[in-house]
Design a protein around this motif. Sequence first.
Motif, PDB file in Angstrom:
ATOM      1  N   LEU A 197      -2.357 -13.093   9.597  1.00 56.17           N
ATOM      2  CA  LEU A 197      -1.857 -11.734   8.774  1.00 56.17           C
ATOM      3  C   LEU A 197      -1.035 -12.532   7.750  1.00 56.17           C
ATOM      4  O   LEU A 197      -0.085 -13.190   7.988  1.00 56.17           O
ATOM      5  CB  LEU A 197      -1.140 -11.067   9.341  1.00 56.17           C
ATOM      6  N   ILE A 198      -1.329 -12.233   6.374  1.00 55.67           N
ATOM      7  CA  ILE A 198      -0.428 -12.640   5.359  1.00 55.67           C
ATOM      8  C   ILE A 198       0.193 -11.529   4.577  1.00 55.67           C
ATOM      9  O   ILE A 198       1.271 -11.709   3.820  1.00 55.67           O
ATOM     10  CB  ILE A 198      -1.200 -13.539   4.217  1.00 55.67           C
ATOM     11  N   GLU A 199      -0.531 -10.236   4.829  1.00 53.46           N
ATOM     12  CA  GLU A 199       0.010  -9.040   4.175  1.00 53.46           C
ATOM     13  C   GLU A 199       0.177  -7.839   5.110  1.00 53.46           C
ATOM     14  O   GLU A 199      -0.821  -7.502   5.555  1.00 53.46           O
ATOM     15  CB  GLU A 199      -0.681  -8.894   2.749  1.00 53.46           C
ATOM     16  N   LEU A 200       1.159  -7.378   5.157  1.00 57.17           N
ATOM     17  CA  LEU A 200       1.517  -6.057   5.955  1.00 57.17           C
ATOM     18  C   LEU A 200       2.425  -4.929   5.053  1.00 57.17           C
ATOM     19  O   LEU A 200       3.401  -5.147   4.677  1.00 57.17           O
ATOM     20  CB  LEU A 200       2.284  -6.261   7.201  1.00 57.17           C
ATOM     21  N   GLU A 201       1.725  -3.829   4.968  1.00 57.79           N
ATOM     22  CA  GLU A 201       2.204  -2.881   3.938  1.00 57.79           C
ATOM     23  C   GLU A 201       2.040  -1.594   4.890  1.00 57.79           C
ATOM     24  O   GLU A 201       1.057  -0.911   5.105  1.00 57.79           O
ATOM     25  CB  GLU A 201       1.468  -2.622   2.728  1.00 57.79           C
ATOM     26  N   LEU A 202       3.303  -1.097   5.197  1.00 57.35           N
ATOM     27  CA  LEU A 202       3.570   0.266   5.875  1.00 57.35           C
ATOM     28  C   LEU A 202       4.375   1.092   5.031  1.00 57.35           C
ATOM     29  O   LEU A 202       4.879   1.989   5.643  1.00 57.35           O
ATOM     30  CB  LEU A 202       4.103  -0.113   7.344  1.00 57.35           C
ATOM     31  N   ILE A 203       4.665   0.802   3.986  1.00 55.58           N
ATOM     32  CA  ILE A 203       5.487   1.698   3.204  1.00 55.58           C
ATOM     33  C   ILE A 203       4.998   3.140   2.766  1.00 55.58           C
ATOM     34  O   ILE A 203       3.977   3.521   2.846  1.00 55.58           O
ATOM     35  CB  ILE A 203       5.368   0.977   1.582  1.00 55.58           C
ATOM     36  N   ASN A 204       6.137   4.012   2.832  1.00 55.23           N
ATOM     37  CA  ASN A 204       5.687   5.604   2.143  1.00 55.23           C
ATOM     38  C   ASN A 204       5.048   6.325   3.599  1.00 55.23           C
ATOM     39  O   ASN A 204       3.817   6.736   3.357  1.00 55.23           O
ATOM     40  CB  ASN A 204       5.015   5.587   0.911  1.00 55.23           C
ATOM     41  N   ASN A 205       5.612   5.924   4.452  1.00 57.69           N
ATOM     42  CA  ASN A 205       4.909   6.917   5.903  1.00 57.69           C
ATOM     43  C   ASN A 205       6.288   7.506   6.461  1.00 57.69           C
ATOM     44  O   ASN A 205       7.073   8.042   5.850  1.00 57.69           O
ATOM     45  CB  ASN A 205       4.402   5.898   6.690  1.00 57.69           C
ATOM     46  N   LYS A 206       6.178   8.179   7.475  1.00 57.85           N
ATOM     47  CA  LYS A 206       7.349   8.609   8.457  1.00 57.85           C
ATOM     48  C   LYS A 206       7.365   7.885   9.844  1.00 57.85           C
ATOM     49  O   LYS A 206       7.709   8.545  10.647  1.00 57.85           O
ATOM     50  CB  LYS A 206       6.909  10.214   8.749  1.00 57.85           C
ATOM     51  N   LEU A 207       7.424   6.637   9.512  1.00 55.59           N
ATOM     52  CA  LEU A 207       7.682   5.622  10.715  1.00 55.59           C
ATOM     53  C   LEU A 207       9.011   5.741  11.012  1.00 55.59           C
ATOM     54  O   LEU A 207      10.058   5.718  10.252  1.00 55.59           O
ATOM     55  CB  LEU A 207       7.169   4.215  10.576  1.00 55.59           C
ATOM     56  N   SER A 208       9.509   5.587  12.519  1.00 54.73           N
ATOM     57  CA  SER A 208      10.850   5.669  12.875  1.00 54.73           C
ATOM     58  C   SER A 208      11.143   4.529  13.896  1.00 54.73           C
ATOM     59  O   SER A 208      10.028   3.921  14.369  1.00 54.73           O
ATOM     60  CB  SER A 208      11.093   7.111  13.553  1.00 54.73           C
ATOM     61  N   GLY A 209      12.234   4.129  14.441  1.00 51.37           N
ATOM     62  CA  GLY A 209      12.604   3.223  15.124  1.00 51.37           C
ATOM     63  C   GLY A 209      13.110   2.115  14.596  1.00 51.37           C
ATOM     64  O   GLY A 209      13.037   1.873  13.376  1.00 51.37           O
ATOM     65  N   GLN A 210      13.158   1.054  15.298  1.00 60.40           N
ATOM     66  CA  GLN A 210      13.626  -0.272  14.922  1.00 60.40           C
ATOM     67  C   GLN A 210      12.260  -1.106  14.782  1.00 60.40           C
ATOM     68  O   GLN A 210      11.087  -0.824  15.585  1.00 60.40           O
ATOM     69  CB  GLN A 210      14.250  -1.037  16.039  1.00 60.40           C
ATOM     70  N   ASN A 236      10.445   4.782   4.923  1.00 63.94           N
ATOM     71  CA  ASN A 236       9.991   5.207   6.092  1.00 63.94           C
ATOM     72  C   ASN A 236      11.452   5.928   6.700  1.00 63.94           C
ATOM     73  O   ASN A 236      12.500   5.970   5.982  1.00 63.94           O
ATOM     74  CB  ASN A 236       9.475   4.317   7.104  1.00 63.94           C
ATOM     75  N   ASP A 237      11.792   5.824   8.036  1.00 68.15           N
ATOM     76  CA  ASP A 237      12.924   6.347   8.803  1.00 68.15           C
ATOM     77  C   ASP A 237      13.335   5.033   9.656  1.00 68.15           C
ATOM     78  O   ASP A 237      13.869   5.194  10.791  1.00 68.15           O
ATOM     79  CB  ASP A 237      12.821   7.547   9.396  1.00 68.15           C
ATOM     80  N   LEU A 238      13.099   3.718   9.514  1.00 65.94           N
ATOM     81  CA  LEU A 238      13.450   2.710  10.282  1.00 65.94           C
ATOM     82  C   LEU A 238      14.724   2.311  10.261  1.00 65.94           C
ATOM     83  O   LEU A 238      15.606   2.617   9.459  1.00 65.94           O
ATOM     84  CB  LEU A 238      12.536   1.612   9.864  1.00 65.94           C
ATOM     85  N   SER A 239      15.328   1.721  11.319  1.00 72.34           N
ATOM     86  CA  SER A 239      16.573   1.462  11.539  1.00 72.34           C
ATOM     87  C   SER A 239      16.590  -0.002  12.259  1.00 72.34           C
ATOM     88  O   SER A 239      15.655  -0.774  12.376  1.00 72.34           O
ATOM     89  CB  SER A 239      17.428   2.457  12.581  1.00 72.34           C
TER      90      SER A 239
END
Length: 593
Positions: free
Chosen positions: A390-403, A422-425
């Motif tokens: 894997l060279i590219e991971l895009e999870l931008i602009n969702n409603k993901l949460s947690g660490q 997202n709502d990542l911490s």
Amino acid sequence: MASSSSEVDKVVKKAERGLLEHCRSTSWMQDPAPIPPPRRQQSPASPGAYAQGPTALWEGAPIVESPLGEDIMETYGDVEQIPAEVETSNVGLVSARLVSLPTEVAEPVLDGDGTFNQGQNDKVHLWILPLFLVGVAGFVLILTAVAVSSKNDTHISNTIPSSTGTNHSENQDYTATSDPWAWDLPFVVPGSTIDSIQEGFALAKENGTTPQLQAYEWIKSDPFISNYSEGRLLQRFALATFYYALQGPDWPYQGGGTTTVTMESGPLIREAWDVNITSETWLSYESSECTWFTFANAFEVENCRTPDNDTSKSELTFLGVQQNGLVGTLPPELALLTSLEYLTALERNQITGTIMTELGGLTNLRVLKLASNEWTGPIPSELGLLTQNLIELELINNKLSGQVPSALWNLSNLEVFNLGSNDLSGSIPPDFGYRLPHLQQFNIPRNQFEGTVPTSIGLMTDMVFLNLHENSFTGPLPSEIGQLVNLQKMFLKENFFISGLPTEIGLLSVLKNVNMEGNIGLTGTIPVDFVNLRRNGNLKSLWIRGTGFTGTISSELCGMKKLLKYDCSASLCGCEDCPCIVANHTNLLNSTV
């Protein structure tokens, strides 16, 4: 006396052979039809596929012939000498126990004068005893076969067999059957897929269905099904499930001929352009799945890889139908496409639910784009299993949460890491720069990250785009940031950075865009290094509104006009539209840039 005994023995053996010949002449003792070999379990088509489960009973297997007969009697000579148990070796049948009978099987036969006739009574015993034993053994075997069949029924409801040419009726109720051959699929799928197919048949009674049932019916109706290898059929089934699960019939781009689509760029360059894509229609029986509509042409890649130019081995490597109106929940059958290298089909659609853990099994993935959907919940740690390619991971602009799972910071080949909106911490690991040495884009804006920017960031000399917008980072920027010699965009807006900027920023010779707005803790004068960058013609925009910077702005920076964003005040001024105010003939500013 010896002569009489020899004659009796001859009569007994002759009677016994006659009995056996008579029995074999009847239908239940005739030679059975040859038992077919067991159907071989299909091997999983790929690492992502699942095993079938326990071997089913042989189709059409007859009840096994009783072991009692001439051979056993000749071997042991007398019923009393036969061992207590004789085991059968046939599949699914347990041992049948032979029962010894008491000698009073029948009333003794007497001669006319009332004397006992030994030879005649021996004949009666030998006629009745084999018949009774054969009957008992047959009854035991029948009961055993029924019990074993019932037991197997509890194990095979989640198996799926190879194709047998079974005809299926639309009105047939498959939900009640335990016969695995009824499914008639020529490849292996997970037990959960079978459950979904069965659920579809149940829902069909109320005009409902499931994507798995729709895909099953589609592939069963393929007039060219015999032309495909097991791997290709599994591939087509997985794609059909994907199509039906995400409202494929409503997609604006279906393929067929040449289609003009509009592509949008990523965070580095915001622009759009049209691309002409020539393809076949999705779920076309007349075409290979490798030619169905995707955005492969726009990325200058092919949909499939064909080893040795053998189309029977074609493996789907690209699945991209982004911004195409995909609506619904991602089916787990997508994980059956284990050859995938580019999965961009999920970007900019309306896919809901959590990111399925099965994606971690697609270890050939190079690009995974799940951006701009409705994903919720935590990021599955299983994505950390994609470290090899894997060279590219895009999870931008969702409603993901947690660490962010620790495993994701170990994707050592990663070049693009986009988690924004997202709502990542949590915080950035101190050894961030060691673990992701090849990172070029680190984009995590609009989350709840906190802590300081680690000094190991200086090791990321390939970094081009750094976006920490709208988080809760604190502390001064590390001087090591000056080692990012390829950095072009640095966005630090609305955090809690403090102190002045490190002078090493002047080493960022290709820096074009800087946004530090909303960091009231940033103080001091505007670094002269920005002036030098502007004089060299590289710096295009500088946004410093909402900061604590002071001083007189130089003419070079004022020349950026609308690309220079600052708060005009008595403490920060100097441009034509914001002249410095002189009160009582005294310049209120004591520093210039």
